[in-house]
Design a protein around this motif. Structure first.
Motif, short mmCIF file in Angstrom:
data_model
loop_
_atom_site.label_atom_id
_atom_site.label_comp_id
_atom_site.label_asym_id
_atom_site.label_seq_id
_atom_site.Cartn_x
_atom_site.Cartn_y
_atom_site.Cartn_z
N ASN A 157 0.78 -1.31 0.00
CA ASN A 157 0.08 0.04 -0.02
C ASN A 157 0.67 1.37 0.20
O ASN A 157 0.37 2.32 0.43
CB ASN A 157 -0.91 -0.06 1.26
CG ASN A 157 -1.82 -1.12 1.20
OD1 ASN A 157 -2.39 -1.48 0.25
ND2 ASN A 157 -2.09 -1.84 2.41
N LEU A 158 1.88 1.29 -0.22
CA LEU A 158 3.07 2.16 -0.22
C LEU A 158 2.49 3.28 -1.20
O LEU A 158 2.21 2.93 -2.48
CB LEU A 158 4.38 1.85 -0.67
CG LEU A 158 5.61 2.81 -0.67
CD1 LEU A 158 5.91 2.90 0.96
CD2 LEU A 158 6.87 2.34 -1.24
N THR A 159 2.37 4.69 -0.96
CA THR A 159 2.02 5.73 -1.65
C THR A 159 3.21 6.21 -2.42
O THR A 159 4.37 6.19 -2.18
CB THR A 159 1.42 6.80 -1.05
OG1 THR A 159 2.33 7.48 -0.20
CG2 THR A 159 0.13 6.31 -0.02
N GLU A 160 2.70 7.16 -3.55
CA GLU A 160 3.69 7.46 -4.46
C GLU A 160 4.52 8.65 -3.40
O GLU A 160 5.82 8.70 -3.82
CB GLU A 160 2.92 8.15 -5.43
CG GLU A 160 4.03 8.38 -6.68
CD GLU A 160 3.30 9.13 -8.15
OE1 GLU A 160 2.48 8.44 -8.42
OE2 GLU A 160 3.95 10.26 -8.60
N GLU A 161 3.98 9.32 -2.72
CA GLU A 161 4.44 10.17 -1.88
C GLU A 161 5.61 9.57 -0.84
O GLU A 161 6.71 10.09 -0.72
CB GLU A 161 3.30 10.92 -1.03
CG GLU A 161 3.97 12.36 -0.40
CD GLU A 161 2.80 12.86 0.67
OE1 GLU A 161 1.70 12.40 0.50
OE2 GLU A 161 3.37 13.22 1.64
N HIS A 242 2.04 2.63 -9.24
CA HIS A 242 1.31 2.96 -10.22
C HIS A 242 0.17 1.96 -10.73
O HIS A 242 -0.93 2.32 -10.91
CB HIS A 242 1.91 3.68 -11.50
CG HIS A 242 1.01 4.17 -12.70
ND1 HIS A 242 0.56 3.38 -13.62
CD2 HIS A 242 0.54 5.65 -12.71
CE1 HIS A 242 -0.16 4.11 -14.54
NE2 HIS A 242 -0.27 5.32 -14.04
N ALA A 243 0.81 0.80 -10.90
CA ALA A 243 -0.15 -0.34 -11.43
C ALA A 243 -0.98 -0.82 -10.49
O ALA A 243 -2.22 -0.84 -10.97
CB ALA A 243 0.95 -1.41 -11.91
N PHE A 244 -0.78 -0.85 -9.32
CA PHE A 244 -1.75 -1.15 -8.11
C PHE A 244 -2.85 -0.13 -8.28
O PHE A 244 -4.02 -0.37 -8.15
CB PHE A 244 -1.02 -0.86 -6.90
CG PHE A 244 -0.27 -2.12 -6.46
CD1 PHE A 244 -0.87 -3.55 -6.98
CD2 PHE A 244 0.89 -2.10 -5.77
CE1 PHE A 244 0.06 -4.56 -6.67
CE2 PHE A 244 1.63 -3.21 -5.42
CZ PHE A 244 1.33 -4.41 -5.76
N ASP A 250 -9.17 -7.59 -11.03
CA ASP A 250 -8.55 -8.86 -11.20
C ASP A 250 -7.14 -8.68 -11.34
O ASP A 250 -6.30 -9.60 -10.68
CB ASP A 250 -9.31 -9.92 -12.03
CG ASP A 250 -9.47 -9.21 -13.46
OD1 ASP A 250 -9.24 -7.71 -13.56
OD2 ASP A 250 -9.59 -9.73 -14.31
N ASP A 251 -6.76 -7.65 -12.33
CA ASP A 251 -5.20 -7.55 -12.48
C ASP A 251 -4.63 -7.26 -11.24
O ASP A 251 -3.44 -7.51 -10.92
CB ASP A 251 -4.85 -6.61 -13.51
CG ASP A 251 -5.37 -7.16 -15.03
OD1 ASP A 251 -5.35 -8.36 -15.08
OD2 ASP A 251 -5.49 -6.45 -15.92
N ARG A 252 -5.22 -6.29 -10.32
CA ARG A 252 -4.56 -5.82 -9.15
C ARG A 252 -4.59 -7.09 -8.13
O ARG A 252 -3.27 -7.20 -7.60
CB ARG A 252 -5.21 -4.67 -8.47
CG ARG A 252 -4.57 -4.07 -7.24
CD ARG A 252 -5.16 -2.91 -6.77
NE ARG A 252 -6.52 -3.11 -6.38
CZ ARG A 252 -7.51 -2.35 -6.88
NH1 ARG A 252 -7.46 -1.40 -7.62
NH2 ARG A 252 -8.77 -2.58 -6.51
N THR A 275 2.84 -2.87 -18.45
CA THR A 275 2.55 -2.11 -19.99
C THR A 275 1.07 -1.78 -20.24
O THR A 275 0.98 -0.92 -20.52
CB THR A 275 3.28 -2.96 -20.92
OG1 THR A 275 4.63 -3.48 -20.56
CG2 THR A 275 3.38 -2.31 -22.38
N LYS A 276 0.38 -2.96 -19.94
CA LYS A 276 -1.10 -2.88 -19.95
C LYS A 276 -1.61 -1.49 -19.37
O LYS A 276 -2.50 -0.69 -19.56
CB LYS A 276 -1.74 -3.89 -19.34
CG LYS A 276 -3.34 -4.09 -19.44
CD LYS A 276 -3.66 -5.38 -19.03
CE LYS A 276 -5.20 -5.02 -18.98
NZ LYS A 276 -5.99 -6.52 -18.60
N TYR A 277 -1.00 -1.19 -18.21
CA TYR A 277 -1.67 0.15 -17.34
C TYR A 277 -0.89 1.28 -17.46
O TYR A 277 -0.88 2.10 -17.04
CB TYR A 277 -1.90 -0.24 -16.03
CG TYR A 277 -3.12 -1.67 -15.71
CD1 TYR A 277 -4.14 -0.80 -16.10
CD2 TYR A 277 -2.79 -2.57 -15.47
CE1 TYR A 277 -5.27 -1.87 -16.00
CE2 TYR A 277 -3.79 -3.67 -15.41
CZ TYR A 277 -5.06 -3.23 -15.87
OH TYR A 277 -6.05 -4.19 -15.81
#
Lengths: 322, 322
Positions: A157-161, A242-244, A250-252, A275-277
């Motif tokens: 659950n790490l945030t970008e910040e 970013h992907a998360f 389902d991908d997550r 790549t998909k996301y």
């Protein structure tokens, strides 16, 4: 400037740095020099000493002991690597066995401490208390960054910040200090010192984001360590964050599953999902952002060979990921 | 001066030191303060901060930030203890679980690095480059001492000379630096600074020899760790070195046998052999020698409460072993 031309022109400086790295390692205990040389001479691009050298020259400093001072930043970096490898129980770095695998954790922790002390001793020879002040602040921030990274290990659950906080502290502040101390030794006015400090910081952030992208897209030979090694060691980095945040449920779920129990055969699937996301593109975009900031920080300086080197290093960084 | 009177008179100083130890630990990462306080507040006699405080006052320094500066030496000491406990994989110190047992080696290595950086940051606030120079030299020597100790681990052929080299580096130089930096802040003439530097060194050597004797003769409760713990962790110390050199062939063989495979039930037999060959008395005699040197180093100073404290601490040290 082409990569090869750049390296060619800096060849003399790199040779002087390498010589100083060995010369300043003198110690009463030969074993220390042996372990120290293993980590110092097993590759490494001397980015931090070069940043210092160029910043000092860009700031008008022409002392002939710059190569000696430049080792401060490589010793500090090597000390961090040694302690990092113990923390991560890492078996391989830069394609070679890590020091802890060869000599054991105990010796490696203590040689790390020795390199830190040596860096400090060299910093004292600049005769400037401000240099020590900057280094004290830097090493404090670095230790905090390493601890934050450890506390966040395996945190999906790490945030970008939070991610940027960690990489700023663990990577960017040392590059920033290398540039700032170069400016301090050159004695430039405060706004220029600040510009170089920020340049180092923004370059450092770019550097780490690029490194974290390469961890996903590089190959083992190029990286000198297994692919997706960060995740293996619990480090959740920007592309994955970013992907998360973007992936369908389902991908997550699948990504989280793979992240908590990573197997070599999952590499392809993880890359496809990133790549998909658009997660690799997103991370490249963030790297580009900090790279632009770094370029801007150089604007106040007149044209010079050092400025051109800085620009070349900066833009070359980005090219590594494309 | 009686032990209780001494402690009573220094009570205020110790309280100020303890307060400063917590106050200066401020960090962006609460976890660091938690681990730091565990090691800093789990006992410890504040010997190093007190040596600094007394040396500074004896040298005429009357600043009111002395308690803050004094934490430099306790932070450095604590950083060493943290890294030591990882190196020794020690489960218990001062009768409590070691930090590595509670939080893991990784966190403990990094918090050690943080404390080192903090010590450096505090040293910068003295505004004296010489203070940093002394500390750089000291931490280099300490790292070398720790590494020498590690390299000598389990070496039953350790000589007395090698033993003194290790304890000088790993213990005495920090106490020496605490006294010297007190003198530097007080601005005393060079011969007095040198006298205080040597006083700290000789006191430090005494301190470690006494500690090494207590490891054989103390009891677990008093020591806060198992009896003959040094040997268990591979450290061959003065009483044993003496016994190896003096014992008859069969006793020496038996001692070597026990040293390489120490069991709790052997404690009595080891003590008997050390007594038989006068090895504890010999070690006490060496401690007395360094203790006398320390007392002599104080001669150039006029009578003062600080000098009396130093004399009291010095003679009290010896009494611990008798």
């Amino acid at each position: 400037m082409e990569h090869k031309t750049l390296l060619k022109e800096l060849e003399k400086d790199i040779a002087a740095i390498n010589q100083a790295l060995v010369a300043n390692l003198h110690t009463h205990v030969p074993f220390i020099a042996q372990v120290g040389q293993h980590i110092l001479l097993s590759g490494g691009k001397r980015v931090r000493p070069l940043l210092f050298l160029l910043a000092a020259r860009l700031s008008g400093c022409r002392g002939n002991n710059l190569a000696d001072f430049s080792t401060i930043f490589e010793y500090l970096h090597a000390a961090t690597l040694l302690h990092d490898d113990v923390v991560d129980a890492a078996p391989v770095r830069r394609g070679a066995s890590t020091a802890n695998t060869i000599w054991g954790n105990q010796a490696v922790i203590l040689v790390g401490d020795f390199l830190l002390a040596k860096a400090l001793a060299l910093a004292v020879t600049t005769d400037k208390l401000r240099v020590l002040k900057i280094l004290a602040h830097t090493t404090t921030m670095m230790a905090e960054g390493e601890i934050l990274q450890l506390l966040h290990a395996g945190n999906l659950n790490l945030t970008e910040e939070q991610y940027f906080e960690v990489i700023t502290r663990k990577t960017a502040v040392l590059m920033s200090a290398a540039c700032q101390i170069g400016a301090v030794l050159g004695g430039v006015p405060e706004p220029l010192e600040e510009a170089l400090t920020k340049f180092g910081l923004n370059l450092g952030i770019t550097f780490q984001v690029v490194d974290d992208i390469l961890d996903f897209v590089g190959n083992e030979q190029q990286l000198g360590k297994p692919v997706i090694n960060d995740l293996r060691e619990g480090r959740v980095t920007l592309p994955l964050i970013h992907a998360f945040s973007q992936a369908a449920a389902d991908d997550r779920r699948r990504l989280q599953e793979m992240a908590t129990n990573l197997q070599p055969e999952m590499v392809g699937e993880i890359r496809r999902l990133l790549t998909k996301y658009g997660s690799l593109a997103y991370a490249r975009d963030r790297a580009r952002h900090y790279n632009l900031l770094a370029q801007e920080n150089l604007q106040s300086f007149p044209e010079s060979p050092e400025k051109r080197f800085f620009q070349a290093i900066t833009s070359e960084l980005l090219e590594r990921t494309s």
